[in-house]
Design a protein around this motif. Sequence first.
Motif, PDB file in Angstrom:
ATOM      1  N   LEU B  43      72.389  29.969 -56.695  1.00  0.00           N
ATOM      2  CA  LEU B  43      71.982  29.123 -57.984  1.00  0.00           C
ATOM      3  C   LEU B  43      71.463  30.017 -58.962  1.00  0.00           C
ATOM      4  N   LEU B  44      70.059  30.264 -58.759  1.00  0.00           N
ATOM      5  CA  LEU B  44      69.328  30.682 -59.313  1.00  0.00           C
ATOM      6  C   LEU B  44      69.401  32.392 -59.951  1.00  0.00           C
ATOM      7  N   ARG B  45      70.587  33.096 -59.462  1.00  0.00           N
ATOM      8  CA  ARG B  45      71.503  34.063 -60.077  1.00  0.00           C
ATOM      9  C   ARG B  45      71.956  33.765 -60.909  1.00  0.00           C
ATOM     10  N   GLY B  46      72.454  32.857 -60.805  1.00  0.00           N
ATOM     11  CA  GLY B  46      73.355  31.533 -61.121  1.00  0.00           C
ATOM     12  C   GLY B  46      72.963  31.381 -62.688  1.00  0.00           C
ATOM     13  N   TRP B  47      71.731  30.817 -62.696  1.00  0.00           N
ATOM     14  CA  TRP B  47      71.096  30.132 -63.484  1.00  0.00           C
ATOM     15  C   TRP B  47      70.135  30.846 -64.724  1.00  0.00           C
ATOM     16  N   TRP B  48      69.762  31.779 -63.909  1.00  0.00           N
ATOM     17  CA  TRP B  48      68.938  33.143 -65.045  1.00  0.00           C
ATOM     18  C   TRP B  48      69.931  34.149 -64.807  1.00  0.00           C
ATOM     19  N   LEU B  49      71.114  34.329 -64.987  1.00  0.00           N
ATOM     20  CA  LEU B  49      71.696  35.428 -65.005  1.00  0.00           C
ATOM     21  C   LEU B  49      73.246  35.404 -65.105  1.00  0.00           C
ATOM     22  N   GLY B  50      73.115  34.281 -64.840  1.00  0.00           N
ATOM     23  CA  GLY B  50      74.680  33.873 -65.404  1.00  0.00           C
ATOM     24  C   GLY B  50      75.954  34.575 -64.305  1.00  0.00           C
ATOM     25  N   ASP B  51      75.399  35.325 -62.938  1.00  0.00           N
ATOM     26  CA  ASP B  51      76.083  35.852 -62.276  1.00  0.00           C
ATOM     27  C   ASP B  51      76.235  34.883 -60.953  1.00  0.00           C
ATOM     28  N   PHE B  52      77.407  34.430 -60.771  1.00  0.00           N
ATOM     29  CA  PHE B  52      77.609  33.890 -59.838  1.00  0.00           C
ATOM     30  C   PHE B  52      78.354  34.739 -58.927  1.00  0.00           C
ATOM     31  N   SER B  53      78.399  35.499 -58.806  1.00  0.00           N
ATOM     32  CA  SER B  53      79.212  36.335 -57.346  1.00  0.00           C
ATOM     33  C   SER B  53      78.318  36.046 -56.388  1.00  0.00           C
ATOM     34  N   SER B  54      77.095  35.378 -56.083  1.00  0.00           N
ATOM     35  CA  SER B  54      76.943  35.241 -54.443  1.00  0.00           C
ATOM     36  C   SER B  54      78.374  34.350 -54.190  1.00  0.00           C
ATOM     37  N   PHE B  55      79.108  33.281 -54.613  1.00  0.00           N
ATOM     38  CA  PHE B  55      79.497  32.669 -54.060  1.00  0.00           C
ATOM     39  C   PHE B  55      80.929  32.869 -53.860  1.00  0.00           C
ATOM     40  N   SER B  56      81.540  34.338 -54.930  1.00  0.00           N
ATOM     41  CA  SER B  56      83.271  34.530 -53.996  1.00  0.00           C
ATOM     42  C   SER B  56      83.210  34.867 -52.860  1.00  0.00           C
ATOM     43  N   VAL B  57      84.119  35.293 -52.968  1.00  0.00           N
ATOM     44  CA  VAL B  57      85.323  35.383 -51.228  1.00  0.00           C
ATOM     45  C   VAL B  57      83.709  36.419 -50.489  1.00  0.00           C
ATOM     46  N   GLU B  58      83.771  37.463 -51.426  1.00  0.00           N
ATOM     47  CA  GLU B  58      82.618  38.460 -50.190  1.00  0.00           C
ATOM     48  C   GLU B  58      81.878  37.966 -49.941  1.00  0.00           C
ATOM     49  N   GLY B  59      80.412  37.924 -50.763  1.00  0.00           N
ATOM     50  CA  GLY B  59      79.075  37.510 -50.343  1.00  0.00           C
ATOM     51  C   GLY B  59      79.213  36.595 -49.856  1.00  0.00           C
ATOM     52  N   PRO B  60      79.241  35.208 -49.298  1.00  0.00           N
ATOM     53  CA  PRO B  60      79.418  34.135 -47.980  1.00  0.00           C
ATOM     54  C   PRO B  60      79.759  34.992 -46.797  1.00  0.00           C
ATOM     55  N   VAL B  61      80.533  36.032 -46.817  1.00  0.00           N
ATOM     56  CA  VAL B  61      81.556  36.576 -45.937  1.00  0.00           C
ATOM     57  C   VAL B  61      80.797  37.630 -44.892  1.00  0.00           C
ATOM     58  N   VAL B  62      79.909  38.072 -45.581  1.00  0.00           N
ATOM     59  CA  VAL B  62      79.227  38.495 -45.580  1.00  0.00           C
ATOM     60  C   VAL B  62      78.210  38.156 -44.838  1.00  0.00           C
ATOM     61  N   ALA B  63      77.319  37.042 -45.855  1.00  0.00           N
ATOM     62  CA  ALA B  63      76.355  36.523 -45.034  1.00  0.00           C
ATOM     63  C   ALA B  63      76.366  35.500 -43.824  1.00  0.00           C
ATOM     64  N   VAL B  64      77.582  34.981 -43.411  1.00  0.00           N
ATOM     65  CA  VAL B  64      78.123  34.492 -42.826  1.00  0.00           C
ATOM     66  C   VAL B  64      78.331  35.269 -41.419  1.00  0.00           C
ATOM     67  N   ALA B  65      78.378  36.578 -41.637  1.00  0.00           N
ATOM     68  CA  ALA B  65      78.695  38.109 -40.529  1.00  0.00           C
ATOM     69  C   ALA B  65      77.259  38.155 -40.177  1.00  0.00           C
ATOM     70  N   ILE B  66      76.660  38.235 -41.279  1.00  0.00           N
ATOM     71  CA  ILE B  66      74.950  38.873 -41.037  1.00  0.00           C
ATOM     72  C   ILE B  66      74.212  37.886 -40.609  1.00  0.00           C
ATOM     73  N   LEU B  67      74.317  37.082 -40.791  1.00  0.00           N
ATOM     74  CA  LEU B  67      73.326  36.118 -39.968  1.00  0.00           C
ATOM     75  C   LEU B  67      74.180  35.036 -38.726  1.00  0.00           C
ATOM     76  N   CYS B  68      75.122  35.792 -38.858  1.00  0.00           N
ATOM     77  CA  CYS B  68      75.471  35.326 -36.798  1.00  0.00           C
ATOM     78  C   CYS B  68      74.840  36.582 -36.133  1.00  0.00           C
ATOM     79  N   ALA B  69      74.637  37.532 -36.470  1.00  0.00           N
ATOM     80  CA  ALA B  69      74.537  38.379 -36.118  1.00  0.00           C
ATOM     81  C   ALA B  69      72.679  38.290 -35.197  1.00  0.00           C
ATOM     82  N   PHE B  70      72.594  38.066 -36.633  1.00  0.00           N
ATOM     83  CA  PHE B  70      70.580  37.757 -37.190  1.00  0.00           C
ATOM     84  C   PHE B  70      70.477  35.995 -36.107  1.00  0.00           C
TER      85      PHE B  70
END
Lengths: 132, 86
Positions: B43-70
């Motif tokens: 949200l901060l990235r989208g708010w400041w930079l207008g870039d909401f790519s963190s919420f596209s498909v790839e970002g959350p999938v990678v986040a879930v994979a990394i955080l499962c491993a963590f």
Amino acid sequence: MDRLLSATNDFLSDHYVILKFVHMVLLPYRPGAPPLPMGPIWFLCSAIGKGCRMTLNAFGYVTGPWNASMRRKARAYRFPHIADFHLAHFGGNKERLHHSSNGEAYENAIHTHWWFLIITTPIIIVSITFTF
Amino acid sequence: MTNLPLPDEKTVRPFAYSDAQVSRIAAGLSGYVLFILYPAYGLLRGWWLGDFSSFSVEGPVVAVAILCAFGFFARWTILKYLWIDS
């Protein structure tokens, strides 16, 4: 003052790795040092975490524009630092509780501190790995 | 440096934990990053930079994979040090 900061900056930058090695690896194993409680691996995780927080804080304040990101990281590390200080020196100080003969509070403080170390260890391992 | 006298035996109690409790802690650590820190970052990235790519498909999938491993890593690490105690 500027010259002092500049000299400090130069010294830390030039000797950073050596200072870190001495501080974290050699000093705790000096003759007469108290025994390490849980073995070298735990110690390294704990000491590197603490040292990293201290180093980031020091570098964040001492150095110039080069360190904008370090300063942000130092701010993020304040929270475990605050918990560290509380558990070791303020409300959770075990020595003071021990001398106060309040066995229950002492035991609770031991358990709380133990949980803190146990839970923060994986966080510290991962965050240090990605910080440096 | 002198050692303190041993604590009162009446108040000493073993450090109690269970594998399920450690699993909940590990899941909580992962969940905190996944549901609080990552969306806040996006949200901060989208708010400041207008870039909401963190919420596209790839970002959350990678986040879930990394955080499962963590989460598994955290559980393994925590248990490793608790097993020393027992």
